[in-house]
Design a protein around this motif. Structure first.
Motif, PDB file in Angstrom:
ATOM      1  N   MET A  68      15.539  62.491  59.636  1.00 29.82           N
ATOM      2  CA  MET A  68      15.187  62.401  61.056  1.00 29.82           C
ATOM      3  C   MET A  68      16.394  62.245  61.968  1.00 29.82           C
ATOM      4  N   GLY A  69      17.422  63.039  61.704  1.00 28.61           N
ATOM      5  CA  GLY A  69      18.574  63.082  62.587  1.00 28.61           C
ATOM      6  C   GLY A  69      19.621  62.021  62.336  1.00 28.61           C
ATOM      7  N   LEU A  70      19.498  61.263  61.253  1.00 34.65           N
ATOM      8  CA  LEU A  70      20.473  60.222  60.945  1.00 34.65           C
ATOM      9  C   LEU A  70      21.871  60.821  60.864  1.00 34.65           C
ATOM     10  N   ASP A  71      22.838  60.189  61.532  1.00 33.57           N
ATOM     11  CA  ASP A  71      24.218  60.671  61.505  1.00 33.57           C
ATOM     12  C   ASP A  71      24.855  60.263  60.183  1.00 33.57           C
ATOM     13  N   ILE A  72      25.019  61.219  59.303  1.00 37.45           N
ATOM     14  CA  ILE A  72      25.597  60.948  57.987  1.00 37.45           C
ATOM     15  C   ILE A  72      27.037  61.438  57.882  1.00 37.45           C
ATOM     16  N   SER A  73      27.631  61.790  59.008  1.00 40.48           N
ATOM     17  CA  SER A  73      28.987  62.345  58.989  1.00 40.48           C
ATOM     18  C   SER A  73      30.007  61.336  58.464  1.00 40.48           C
ATOM     19  N   SER A  74      29.748  60.044  58.629  1.00 34.36           N
ATOM     20  CA  SER A  74      30.690  59.035  58.135  1.00 34.36           C
ATOM     21  C   SER A  74      30.706  58.967  56.610  1.00 34.36           C
ATOM     22  N   LEU A  75      29.720  59.551  55.958  1.00 31.11           N
ATOM     23  CA  LEU A  75      29.681  59.568  54.499  1.00 31.11           C
ATOM     24  C   LEU A  75      30.611  60.625  53.903  1.00 31.11           C
ATOM     25  N   GLY A  76      31.103  61.519  54.736  1.00 32.13           N
ATOM     26  CA  GLY A  76      32.006  62.564  54.263  1.00 32.13           C
ATOM     27  C   GLY A  76      31.259  63.828  53.926  1.00 32.13           C
ATOM     28  N   ARG A  77      31.952  64.739  53.275  1.00 33.16           N
ATOM     29  CA  ARG A  77      31.368  66.033  52.918  1.00 33.16           C
ATOM     30  C   ARG A  77      30.675  65.924  51.567  1.00 33.16           C
ATOM     31  N   LEU A  78      29.816  66.886  51.291  1.00 34.39           N
ATOM     32  CA  LEU A  78      29.178  66.945  49.987  1.00 34.39           C
ATOM     33  C   LEU A  78      30.229  67.311  48.950  1.00 34.39           C
ATOM     34  N   ASN A  79      30.244  66.589  47.839  1.00 35.71           N
ATOM     35  CA  ASN A  79      31.223  66.827  46.787  1.00 35.71           C
ATOM     36  C   ASN A  79      30.470  67.021  45.478  1.00 35.71           C
ATOM     37  N   LEU A  80      30.107  68.243  45.186  1.00 35.46           N
ATOM     38  CA  LEU A  80      29.342  68.549  43.990  1.00 35.46           C
ATOM     39  C   LEU A  80      30.303  68.977  42.884  1.00 35.46           C
ATOM     40  N   ASP A  81      30.498  68.087  41.927  1.00 35.30           N
ATOM     41  CA  ASP A  81      31.286  68.437  40.754  1.00 35.30           C
ATOM     42  C   ASP A  81      30.389  68.337  39.516  1.00 35.30           C
ATOM     43  N   LEU A  82      30.910  68.671  38.354  1.00 35.73           N
ATOM     44  CA  LEU A  82      30.095  68.708  37.142  1.00 35.73           C
ATOM     45  C   LEU A  82      29.530  67.330  36.798  1.00 35.73           C
ATOM     46  N   GLY A  83      30.343  66.289  36.943  1.00 34.22           N
ATOM     47  CA  GLY A  83      29.884  64.940  36.633  1.00 34.22           C
ATOM     48  C   GLY A  83      28.757  64.498  37.546  1.00 34.22           C
ATOM     49  N   THR A  84      28.906  64.745  38.839  1.00 32.47           N
ATOM     50  CA  THR A  84      27.866  64.399  39.807  1.00 32.47           C
ATOM     51  C   THR A  84      26.588  65.164  39.496  1.00 32.47           C
ATOM     52  N   PHE A  85      26.725  66.441  39.193  1.00 36.48           N
ATOM     53  CA  PHE A  85      25.566  67.270  38.874  1.00 36.48           C
ATOM     54  C   PHE A  85      24.841  66.741  37.637  1.00 36.48           C
ATOM     55  N   LEU A  86      25.588  66.493  36.572  1.00 35.50           N
ATOM     56  CA  LEU A  86      24.969  66.065  35.319  1.00 35.50           C
ATOM     57  C   LEU A  86      24.368  64.663  35.405  1.00 35.50           C
ATOM     58  N   PHE A  87      25.169  63.684  35.849  1.00 35.14           N
ATOM     59  CA  PHE A  87      24.674  62.306  35.873  1.00 35.14           C
ATOM     60  C   PHE A  87      23.572  62.113  36.909  1.00 35.14           C
ATOM     61  N   GLY A  88      23.709  62.765  38.044  1.00 38.54           N
ATOM     62  CA  GLY A  88      22.647  62.697  39.046  1.00 38.54           C
ATOM     63  C   GLY A  88      21.373  63.342  38.534  1.00 38.54           C
ATOM     64  N   GLY A  89      21.505  64.484  37.894  1.00 42.30           N
ATOM     65  CA  GLY A  89      20.339  65.179  37.353  1.00 42.30           C
ATOM     66  C   GLY A  89      19.664  64.395  36.239  1.00 42.30           C
ATOM     67  N   ILE A  90      20.465  63.831  35.330  1.00 44.65           N
ATOM     68  CA  ILE A  90      19.903  63.052  34.225  1.00 44.65           C
ATOM     69  C   ILE A  90      19.142  61.838  34.745  1.00 44.65           C
ATOM     70  N   THR A  91      19.736  61.116  35.683  1.00 41.13           N
ATOM     71  CA  THR A  91      19.051  59.923  36.208  1.00 41.13           C
ATOM     72  C   THR A  91      17.819  60.300  37.025  1.00 41.13           C
ATOM     73  N   ALA A  92      17.866  61.415  37.743  1.00 38.10           N
ATOM     74  CA  ALA A  92      16.690  61.867  38.499  1.00 38.10           C
ATOM     75  C   ALA A  92      15.562  62.265  37.546  1.00 38.10           C
ATOM     76  N   ILE A  93      15.889  62.954  36.473  1.00 40.59           N
ATOM     77  CA  ILE A  93      14.881  63.387  35.511  1.00 40.59           C
ATOM     78  C   ILE A  93      14.272  62.190  34.788  1.00 40.59           C
ATOM     79  N   ILE A  94      15.095  61.233  34.390  1.00 41.36           N
ATOM     80  CA  ILE A  94      14.577  60.024  33.744  1.00 41.36           C
ATOM     81  C   ILE A  94      13.666  59.254  34.699  1.00 41.36           C
ATOM     82  N   SER A  95      14.088  59.110  35.937  1.00 44.63           N
ATOM     83  CA  SER A  95      13.266  58.410  36.935  1.00 44.63           C
ATOM     84  C   SER A  95      11.941  59.134  37.153  1.00 44.63           C
ATOM     85  N   ALA A  96      11.967  60.456  37.199  1.00 47.26           N
ATOM     86  CA  ALA A  96      10.737  61.228  37.374  1.00 47.26           C
ATOM     87  C   ALA A  96       9.819  61.060  36.169  1.00 47.26           C
ATOM     88  N   TRP A  97      10.384  61.041  34.950  1.00 47.03           N
ATOM     89  CA  TRP A  97       9.568  60.870  33.758  1.00 47.03           C
ATOM     90  C   TRP A  97       8.885  59.501  33.771  1.00 47.03           C
TER      91      TRP A  97
END
Length: 89
Positions: free
Chosen positions: A43-72
């Protein structure tokens, strides 16, 4: 086929995994538009102070694994809740 706790949990985990991959591709291909989409979702929250998106292999894998476990776990608890409340009637 009977809907069981495990079936619901597996389906939700698989769906989360598929959406995780699609959204990661979206971030990789369109990083600026991804930030705009995140702003829309929050809803328009200013997230610019968080920086840019940084998608690397570790972020992709660990984020995906924890999201999948949480969904299960969520799917399993939801299935258990459905069974519990269906029997109480």
């Amino acid at each position: 086929m009977k809907l069981t706790k495990a079936v619901l949990a597996n389906a939700l985990a698989l769906t989360t995994g598929i959406f995780w991959i699609i959204y990661a591709l979206f971030i990789w291909l369109l990083p600026d538009f991804s930030l705009t989409t995140i702003r829309w979702w929050f809803m328009g929250l200013d997230i610019s102070s968080l920086g840019r998106l940084n998608l690397d292999l570790g972020t992709f894998l660990f984020g995906g694994i924890t999201a999948i476990i949480s969904a299960w776990v969520t799917g399993y608890v939801l299935g258990w809740s459905i069974e519990y409340f269906s029997k109480s009637k």
